[in-house]
Design a protein around this motif. Structure first.
Motif, mmCIF file in Angstrom:
data_model
loop_
_atom_site.group_PDB
_atom_site.id
_atom_site.type_symbol
_atom_site.label_atom_id
_atom_site.label_comp_id
_atom_site.label_asym_id
_atom_site.label_seq_id
_atom_site.Cartn_x
_atom_site.Cartn_y
_atom_site.Cartn_z
ATOM 1 N N PHE A 106 -30.223 27.041 -20.608
ATOM 2 C CA PHE A 106 -31.118 25.949 -19.996
ATOM 3 C C PHE A 106 -32.192 26.331 -19.780
ATOM 4 C CE2 PHE A 106 -31.213 23.248 -16.183
ATOM 5 C CZ PHE A 106 -31.971 22.018 -16.542
ATOM 6 N N LEU A 107 -33.339 25.787 -20.552
ATOM 7 C CA LEU A 107 -34.754 26.295 -20.601
ATOM 8 C C LEU A 107 -35.476 25.025 -20.193
ATOM 9 C CD1 LEU A 107 -36.714 28.271 -21.231
ATOM 10 C CD2 LEU A 107 -36.916 27.241 -23.682
ATOM 11 N N ASP A 108 -36.285 25.163 -19.125
ATOM 12 C CA ASP A 108 -37.223 24.327 -18.896
ATOM 13 C C ASP A 108 -38.677 24.617 -19.508
ATOM 14 O OD1 ASP A 108 -39.639 23.041 -17.585
ATOM 15 O OD2 ASP A 108 -38.475 23.133 -15.463
ATOM 16 N N CYS A 109 -38.877 23.711 -20.575
ATOM 17 C CA CYS A 109 -40.088 24.135 -21.342
ATOM 18 C C CYS A 109 -41.857 23.918 -20.798
ATOM 19 C CB CYS A 109 -39.956 23.429 -22.721
ATOM 20 S SG CYS A 109 -38.486 23.630 -23.727
ATOM 21 N N ARG A 110 -41.398 23.388 -19.804
ATOM 22 C CA ARG A 110 -42.873 23.501 -18.932
ATOM 23 C C ARG A 110 -43.018 24.644 -18.070
ATOM 24 N NH1 ARG A 110 -44.734 18.206 -15.776
ATOM 25 N NH2 ARG A 110 -45.781 17.800 -17.472
ATOM 26 N N SER A 111 -41.972 25.022 -17.361
ATOM 27 C CA SER A 111 -42.271 26.222 -16.535
ATOM 28 C C SER A 111 -41.937 27.672 -17.107
ATOM 29 C CB SER A 111 -41.501 26.077 -15.195
ATOM 30 O OG SER A 111 -40.133 25.961 -15.562
ATOM 31 N N LEU A 112 -40.918 27.506 -18.342
ATOM 32 C CA LEU A 112 -40.188 28.475 -19.013
ATOM 33 C C LEU A 112 -39.254 29.023 -18.135
ATOM 34 C CD1 LEU A 112 -43.284 29.761 -21.069
ATOM 35 C CD2 LEU A 112 -41.784 28.059 -21.719
ATOM 36 N N PHE A 138 -36.562 19.511 -21.330
ATOM 37 C CA PHE A 138 -35.388 20.396 -21.251
ATOM 38 C C PHE A 138 -34.857 20.577 -22.740
ATOM 39 C CE2 PHE A 138 -36.318 18.118 -17.210
ATOM 40 C CZ PHE A 138 -36.581 19.225 -16.396
ATOM 41 N N VAL A 139 -34.021 21.960 -22.627
ATOM 42 C CA VAL A 139 -33.231 22.195 -23.893
ATOM 43 C C VAL A 139 -31.980 22.848 -23.576
ATOM 44 C CG1 VAL A 139 -35.150 22.020 -25.645
ATOM 45 C CG2 VAL A 139 -34.654 24.043 -24.379
ATOM 46 N N LEU A 140 -30.951 22.816 -24.495
ATOM 47 C CA LEU A 140 -29.736 23.817 -24.008
ATOM 48 C C LEU A 140 -29.240 24.375 -25.333
ATOM 49 C CD1 LEU A 140 -28.150 24.430 -21.574
ATOM 50 C CD2 LEU A 140 -26.415 22.411 -22.188
ATOM 51 N N PRO A 141 -29.827 25.352 -25.949
ATOM 52 C CA PRO A 141 -29.534 25.929 -27.247
ATOM 53 C C PRO A 141 -28.500 27.168 -26.644
ATOM 54 C CG PRO A 141 -31.505 26.661 -26.630
ATOM 55 C CD PRO A 141 -31.308 25.766 -25.491
ATOM 56 N N PHE A 142 -28.069 27.815 -27.901
ATOM 57 C CA PHE A 142 -27.374 28.876 -27.657
ATOM 58 C C PHE A 142 -27.397 29.799 -28.858
ATOM 59 C CE2 PHE A 142 -23.723 26.072 -28.799
ATOM 60 C CZ PHE A 142 -23.136 26.793 -29.690
ATOM 61 N N HIS A 193 -36.264 17.750 -29.949
ATOM 62 C CA HIS A 193 -37.696 17.312 -29.924
ATOM 63 C C HIS A 193 -38.067 17.233 -28.482
ATOM 64 C CE1 HIS A 193 -38.653 16.890 -34.323
ATOM 65 N NE2 HIS A 193 -37.400 16.739 -34.362
ATOM 66 N N THR A 194 -37.657 17.830 -27.483
ATOM 67 C CA THR A 194 -38.083 17.714 -26.149
ATOM 68 C C THR A 194 -38.777 19.011 -25.627
ATOM 69 O OG1 THR A 194 -35.779 18.511 -25.675
ATOM 70 C CG2 THR A 194 -36.307 16.434 -25.367
ATOM 71 N N VAL A 246 -40.779 7.572 -27.842
ATOM 72 C CA VAL A 246 -40.911 8.067 -26.320
ATOM 73 C C VAL A 246 -39.615 7.969 -25.817
ATOM 74 C CG1 VAL A 246 -41.888 7.465 -24.068
ATOM 75 C CG2 VAL A 246 -43.458 7.780 -26.163
ATOM 76 N N ARG A 247 -38.774 6.678 -26.100
ATOM 77 C CA ARG A 247 -37.651 6.626 -25.482
ATOM 78 C C ARG A 247 -36.672 7.600 -25.868
ATOM 79 N NH1 ARG A 247 -34.910 0.768 -26.455
ATOM 80 N NH2 ARG A 247 -35.003 1.510 -28.484
ATOM 81 N N HIS A 248 -36.752 8.349 -27.003
ATOM 82 C CA HIS A 248 -35.890 9.327 -27.462
ATOM 83 C C HIS A 248 -36.229 10.451 -26.631
ATOM 84 C CE1 HIS A 248 -33.866 12.440 -29.441
ATOM 85 N NE2 HIS A 248 -34.830 12.953 -29.494
ATOM 86 N N VAL A 249 -37.440 10.832 -26.538
ATOM 87 C CA VAL A 249 -37.788 12.063 -25.729
ATOM 88 C C VAL A 249 -37.235 11.913 -24.358
ATOM 89 C CG1 VAL A 249 -39.481 13.618 -25.080
ATOM 90 C CG2 VAL A 249 -39.374 12.932 -27.385
ATOM 91 N N VAL A 250 -37.357 10.805 -23.729
ATOM 92 C CA VAL A 250 -37.095 10.541 -22.252
ATOM 93 C C VAL A 250 -35.595 10.484 -21.885
ATOM 94 C CG1 VAL A 250 -37.401 8.946 -20.333
ATOM 95 C CG2 VAL A 250 -39.561 9.386 -21.572
ATOM 96 N N THR A 251 -35.144 9.869 -22.784
ATOM 97 C CA THR A 251 -33.632 9.776 -22.607
ATOM 98 C C THR A 251 -32.879 11.064 -22.908
ATOM 99 O OG1 THR A 251 -33.167 8.891 -24.834
ATOM 100 C CG2 THR A 251 -33.503 7.248 -22.827
ATOM 101 N N GLU A 252 -33.224 11.763 -24.065
ATOM 102 C CA GLU A 252 -32.811 13.110 -24.355
ATOM 103 C C GLU A 252 -33.002 13.956 -23.189
ATOM 104 O OE1 GLU A 252 -31.263 15.454 -27.997
ATOM 105 O OE2 GLU A 252 -30.855 13.509 -27.018
ATOM 106 N N ASN A 253 -34.150 13.925 -22.458
ATOM 107 C CA ASN A 253 -34.287 14.813 -21.268
ATOM 108 C C ASN A 253 -33.169 14.743 -20.476
ATOM 109 O OD1 ASN A 253 -36.294 16.767 -21.784
ATOM 110 N ND2 ASN A 253 -38.099 15.218 -21.370
ATOM 111 N N GLN A 254 -32.892 13.329 -20.072
ATOM 112 C CA GLN A 254 -31.863 13.391 -19.221
ATOM 113 C C GLN A 254 -30.464 13.519 -19.599
ATOM 114 O OE1 GLN A 254 -32.485 11.780 -16.187
ATOM 115 N NE2 GLN A 254 -30.331 12.460 -15.672
ATOM 116 N N ARG A 255 -30.321 13.545 -20.903
ATOM 117 C CA ARG A 255 -28.957 13.866 -21.666
ATOM 118 C C ARG A 255 -28.790 15.383 -21.384
ATOM 119 N NH1 ARG A 255 -29.847 9.408 -25.228
ATOM 120 N NH2 ARG A 255 -31.391 10.667 -26.454
#
Length: 386
Positions: free
Chosen positions: A190-196, A43-47, A36-37, A270-279
């Motif tokens: 490793f995807l930056d969903c803002r800049s793509l 940021f996301v990290l799928p494969f 949900h980030t 909000v806390r989930h999204v913010v801490t998930e980005n850091q994770r």
């Protein structure tokens, strides 16, 4: 994979009565971390995984599109120039929505040739492994080729997202299509969903003798229904109240201030999204500097955040994660949009059988349906098969 290709070719020939012009495939995906980030510009990290959707496509001269699949009885037919979010529904909205979305990206739907498509897949539906993006990505690759559009893969990912958002009606981000189109063997995206911007990150599972086990609860979910949309709306509300463009602009250090501004529910979202980005950032760093055995605590923390702050887990997912953690997993978490679907466990291959037996026993003991457990391998992205 070869069996699916054979089945798709045979299904196409039987249904349409001629040989297809070509075959294309695209994988499902597992999101290792970063839930949900994506729609929060994070940021996301799928494969990409070794479960794929395969399509066969033949060209027509009459401007008509027909789609059929192994999982639906009907053949859906429509004139290409009539494609729109209002004229498409049901399962056919996924492949035909891509054709419409390509029109939004420059294809002249009044002049492109028509097509027949037949689809088959071994990506489980409703399991949180992005069966929908696999369909969208395979169709996008195929039409990009036969319509000679010359769009690059990041653009095709955006096409798939547009189809899912506007035609299917699911308010998803761009992660799933990006993983399906950009994935590489033995690696994560490793995807930056803002800049793509994207980078390929070596996972190193094989060298560490680790495997990733999917634990499909059998509880199906749909992104087009309420829970997912409600979470997205909460994130957008939080961003407005914090006066930022998106939650990407909020850091862990900002959370004490956010607690004073937001109501409790919005703050926890909000806390989930913010801490998930850091994770996600911490996971990428750990993979590069220490290897996959170092990411277990981050996977565990991600699940707790989704369970407690984002509230998208269910008892079956929690049981799968807790059973994995108690039976040798380095780390475990639910994956996907939530409210059903699958959990993942990173585990040494020698401990795999013990965990699978434990999962079956735990689900039976709690009166839950039999789960489906299987190993996935990081695989290559969408491609032409023939």
């Amino acid at each position: 994979m070869s069996d699916i290709r054979d089945d798709v070719r045979a299904g196409f020939n039987e249904l349409y009565g001629y040989e297809p012009a070509g075959m294309w495939s695209a994988p499902g995906r597992v999101n290792l971390i970063g839930e949900h980030t994506d729609y929060n510009e994070g940021f996301v990290l799928p494969f990409a995984i070794n479960r794929r959707t395969v399509i066969a496509l033949g060209l027509r001269e009459d401007g008509i599109a027909r789609v059929a699949s192994s999982f639906a009885d009907e053949v859906v037919e429509i004139t290409i120039s009539e494609l729109s979010p209002e004229t498409l529904n049901g399962w056919a909205a996924y492949p035909l929505g891509v054709a419409w979305a390509l029109g939004q990206r420059g294809a002249d739907l009044a002049t492109v040739p028509g097509f027949d498509i037949f689809i088959d897949s071994d990506v489980p539906v409703g399991a949180g492994l992005s069966s929908s993006a696999a369909i969208e990505s395979a169709v996008a690759m195929a039409l990009n080729d036969v319509w000679r559009l010359r769009l690059d893969r990041p653009t095709l990912a955006a096409v798939g997202q547009l189809a899912e958002n506007k035609v299917v009606g699911a308010p998803t981000g761009i992660m799933d299509q990006s993983a399906s189109l950009l994935g590489q063997k033995d690696s994560a995206v490793f995807l930056d969903c803002r800049s793509l911007d994207s980078e390929i990150v070596d996972l190193g599972f094989g060298a560490a003798e680790l495997v990733l086990l999917i634990m499909d609860t059998g509880v199906t979910h749909s992104h087009a229904t309420g829970g997912y949309a409600e979470r997205r709306a909460s994130c957008e509300l939080g961003a407005r109240m914090l006066e930022v463009e998106s939650l990407r602009d909020v850091t862990v250090d900002d959370l004490p201030r956010a607690r004073n501004i937001l109501d409790d529910t919005t703050f926890r979202r909000v806390r989930h999204v913010v801490t998930e980005n850091q994770r996600v950032l911490d996971t990428v760093r750990a993979l590069r500097e220490q290897g996959p055995a170092a990411i277990g605590d981050l996977l565990d923390a991600s699940h707790l955040s989704m369970r407690n702050d984002f509230e998208i887990s269910i008892p079956e997912l929690d049981l799968a994660v807790e059973t994995a953690q108690a039976n040798g997993a380095i780390g475990a978490r639910m994956t996907g949009g939530g409210f059903g679907g699958s959990a993942i466990a990173l585990i040494h291959r020698d401990d795999l059988s013990r965990l699978q037996v434990a999962i079956d026993g735990a689900f039976a003991e709690h009166g839950f349906g039999q789960p489906d457990t299987f190993v996935v391998v990081p695989a290559h992205g969408a491609s032409r098969e023939s």
